[in-house]
Design a protein around this motif. Structure first.
Motif, PDB file in Angstrom:
ATOM      1  N   THR A  72       0.832  -1.203   0.000  1.00  0.00           N
ATOM      2  CA  THR A  72       0.000   0.000   0.000  1.00  0.00           C
ATOM      3  C   THR A  72       0.868   1.256   0.000  1.00  0.00           C
ATOM      4  N   GLY A  73       2.137   1.091  -0.291  1.00  0.00           N
ATOM      5  CA  GLY A  73       3.079   2.200  -0.341  1.00  0.00           C
ATOM      6  C   GLY A  73       4.420   1.699  -0.842  1.00  0.00           C
ATOM      7  N   ASP A  74       5.382   2.589  -0.864  1.00  0.00           N
ATOM      8  CA  ASP A  74       6.723   2.253  -1.352  1.00  0.00           C
ATOM      9  C   ASP A  74       7.478   1.366  -0.367  1.00  0.00           C
ATOM     10  N   LEU A  75       8.371   0.557  -0.925  1.00  0.00           N
ATOM     11  CA  LEU A  75       9.256  -0.281  -0.113  1.00  0.00           C
ATOM     12  C   LEU A  75      10.541   0.485   0.172  1.00  0.00           C
ATOM     13  N   THR A  76      11.099   0.259   1.358  1.00  0.00           N
ATOM     14  CA  THR A  76      12.280   0.976   1.822  1.00  0.00           C
ATOM     15  C   THR A  76      13.369  -0.015   2.208  1.00  0.00           C
ATOM     16  N   PRO A  77      14.616   0.211   1.805  1.00  0.00           N
ATOM     17  CA  PRO A  77      15.714  -0.662   2.229  1.00  0.00           C
ATOM     18  C   PRO A  77      15.931  -0.570   3.736  1.00  0.00           C
ATOM     19  N   ALA A  78      16.270  -1.709   4.320  1.00  0.00           N
ATOM     20  CA  ALA A  78      16.502  -1.769   5.760  1.00  0.00           C
ATOM     21  C   ALA A  78      17.453  -2.922   6.075  1.00  0.00           C
ATOM     22  N   THR A  79      17.862  -2.982   7.328  1.00  0.00           N
ATOM     23  CA  THR A  79      18.694  -4.067   7.821  1.00  0.00           C
ATOM     24  C   THR A  79      17.954  -4.746   8.961  1.00  0.00           C
ATOM     25  N   ALA A  80      17.919  -6.074   8.936  1.00  0.00           N
ATOM     26  CA  ALA A  80      17.217  -6.847   9.960  1.00  0.00           C
ATOM     27  C   ALA A  80      18.231  -7.588  10.825  1.00  0.00           C
ATOM     28  N   ARG A  81      17.883  -7.725  12.108  1.00  0.00           N
ATOM     29  CA  ARG A  81      18.740  -8.436  13.056  1.00  0.00           C
ATOM     30  C   ARG A  81      17.863  -9.264  13.970  1.00  0.00           C
ATOM     31  N   ILE A  82      18.240 -10.521  14.177  1.00  0.00           N
ATOM     32  CA  ILE A  82      17.527 -11.401  15.096  1.00  0.00           C
ATOM     33  C   ILE A  82      17.814 -10.922  16.517  1.00  0.00           C
ATOM     34  N   CYS A  83      16.776 -10.806  17.338  1.00  0.00           N
ATOM     35  CA  CYS A  83      16.907 -10.231  18.687  1.00  0.00           C
ATOM     36  C   CYS A  83      17.171 -11.291  19.746  1.00  0.00           C
ATOM     37  N   ASP A  84      17.677 -10.824  20.871  1.00  0.00           N
ATOM     38  CA  ASP A  84      17.878 -11.684  22.025  1.00  0.00           C
ATOM     39  C   ASP A  84      16.540 -11.904  22.745  1.00  0.00           C
ATOM     40  N   ALA A  85      16.555 -12.729  23.779  1.00  0.00           N
ATOM     41  CA  ALA A  85      15.322 -13.098  24.495  1.00  0.00           C
ATOM     42  C   ALA A  85      14.651 -11.891  25.147  1.00  0.00           C
ATOM     43  N   ALA A  86      15.427 -10.978  25.695  1.00  0.00           N
ATOM     44  CA  ALA A  86      14.849  -9.812  26.375  1.00  0.00           C
ATOM     45  C   ALA A  86      14.123  -8.896  25.383  1.00  0.00           C
ATOM     46  N   THR A  87      14.734  -8.663  24.239  1.00  0.00           N
ATOM     47  CA  THR A  87      14.103  -7.817  23.229  1.00  0.00           C
ATOM     48  C   THR A  87      12.865  -8.503  22.658  1.00  0.00           C
ATOM     49  N   THR A  88      12.948  -9.804  22.440  1.00  0.00           N
ATOM     50  CA  THR A  88      11.794 -10.558  21.958  1.00  0.00           C
ATOM     51  C   THR A  88      10.638 -10.441  22.949  1.00  0.00           C
ATOM     52  N   ALA A  89      10.914 -10.545  24.248  1.00  0.00           N
ATOM     53  CA  ALA A  89       9.877 -10.414  25.278  1.00  0.00           C
ATOM     54  C   ALA A  89       9.262  -9.016  25.238  1.00  0.00           C
ATOM     55  N   ARG A  90      10.087  -7.999  25.007  1.00  0.00           N
ATOM     56  CA  ARG A  90       9.570  -6.630  24.905  1.00  0.00           C
ATOM     57  C   ARG A  90       8.656  -6.491  23.686  1.00  0.00           C
ATOM     58  N   TYR A  91       9.030  -7.128  22.573  1.00  0.00           N
ATOM     59  CA  TYR A  91       8.189  -7.077  21.379  1.00  0.00           C
ATOM     60  C   TYR A  91       6.851  -7.757  21.625  1.00  0.00           C
ATOM     61  N   ARG A  92       6.854  -8.841  22.387  1.00  0.00           N
ATOM     62  CA  ARG A  92       5.588  -9.505  22.729  1.00  0.00           C
ATOM     63  C   ARG A  92       4.671  -8.548  23.476  1.00  0.00           C
ATOM     64  N   LYS A  93       5.219  -7.816  24.421  1.00  0.00           N
ATOM     65  CA  LYS A  93       4.413  -6.862  25.191  1.00  0.00           C
ATOM     66  C   LYS A  93       3.892  -5.741  24.300  1.00  0.00           C
ATOM     67  N   LEU A  94       4.734  -5.247  23.419  1.00  0.00           N
ATOM     68  CA  LEU A  94       4.308  -4.182  22.509  1.00  0.00           C
ATOM     69  C   LEU A  94       3.214  -4.678  21.555  1.00  0.00           C
ATOM     70  N   ILE A  95       3.338  -5.909  21.086  1.00  0.00           N
ATOM     71  CA  ILE A  95       2.322  -6.486  20.204  1.00  0.00           C
ATOM     72  C   ILE A  95       1.001  -6.653  20.946  1.00  0.00           C
ATOM     73  N   ALA A  96       1.068  -7.141  22.183  1.00  0.00           N
ATOM     74  CA  ALA A  96      -0.151  -7.304  22.983  1.00  0.00           C
ATOM     75  C   ALA A  96      -0.852  -5.961  23.168  1.00  0.00           C
ATOM     76  N   ARG A  97      -0.085  -4.919  23.401  1.00  0.00           N
ATOM     77  CA  ARG A  97      -0.663  -3.588  23.586  1.00  0.00           C
ATOM     78  C   ARG A  97      -1.246  -3.050  22.280  1.00  0.00           C
ATOM     79  N   LYS A  98      -0.525  -3.183  21.190  1.00  0.00           N
ATOM     80  CA  LYS A  98      -0.968  -2.602  19.922  1.00  0.00           C
ATOM     81  C   LYS A  98      -2.138  -3.367  19.309  1.00  0.00           C
ATOM     82  N   TYR A  99      -2.104  -4.695  19.353  1.00  0.00           N
ATOM     83  CA  TYR A  99      -3.093  -5.505  18.646  1.00  0.00           C
ATOM     84  C   TYR A  99      -4.228  -6.006  19.540  1.00  0.00           C
ATOM     85  N   GLY A 100      -4.231  -5.590  20.802  1.00  0.00           N
ATOM     86  CA  GLY A 100      -5.351  -5.855  21.690  1.00  0.00           C
ATOM     87  C   GLY A 100      -5.637  -7.330  21.909  1.00  0.00           C
TER      88      GLY A 100
END
Length: 134
Positions: A72-100
């Protein structure tokens, strides 16, 4: 990349995450996305093909999309990195908050099926100064 683009991608419901096979073939997948400071966060199954592709080649393209992966828009170049357990846990919390409720149910199902080690976060950093393109 400017702050407005990062905010727009982080606020969207879905992000088109394009990683590359070893032979260079792009593979685009719609994923949930959260904002992680000056980057974006994605959460996925630890043994998924996208994780394997990111480990082999961290350069990706990202952009807004619908639930079916239609851009639905332009694609942008980026760099991806696999996260550690603590960052993954933080992403879970952010997803729970954002996606209800939907996000919480998906997270619960994943935890019951795979355990906490069965998923990982992927930190996506937009390439500085890169223009958009497809």
């Amino acid at each position: 990349m400017d702050e407005a683009s990062l905010a727009r991608l982080g606020a969207g419901r879905y992000l088109l995450f394009t990683s590359y096979r070893k032979n260079g073939t792009p593979v685009a997948t719609p994923v949930w996305v959260v904002r992680d400071g000056d980057a974006l966060g994605v959460w996925t199954v630890a043994d998924s093909w996208k994780v394997k592709r990111v480990r082999n080649r961290p350069e990706v393209l990202v952009g807004p999309c619908d639930v079916r992966g239609n851009p639905t828009g332009d694609l942008t170049p980026a760099t991806a990195r696999i996260c550690d357990a603590a960052t993954t846990a933080r992403y879970r919390k952010l997803i729970a908050r954002k996606y209800g409720l939907t996000g919480r149910l998906v997270l619960l199902g994943s935890r019951l099926r795979r355990g906490l080690d069965g998923t990982v976060g992927i930190r996506v950093t937009l390439t500085p100064g890169a223009g958009t393109g497809t």
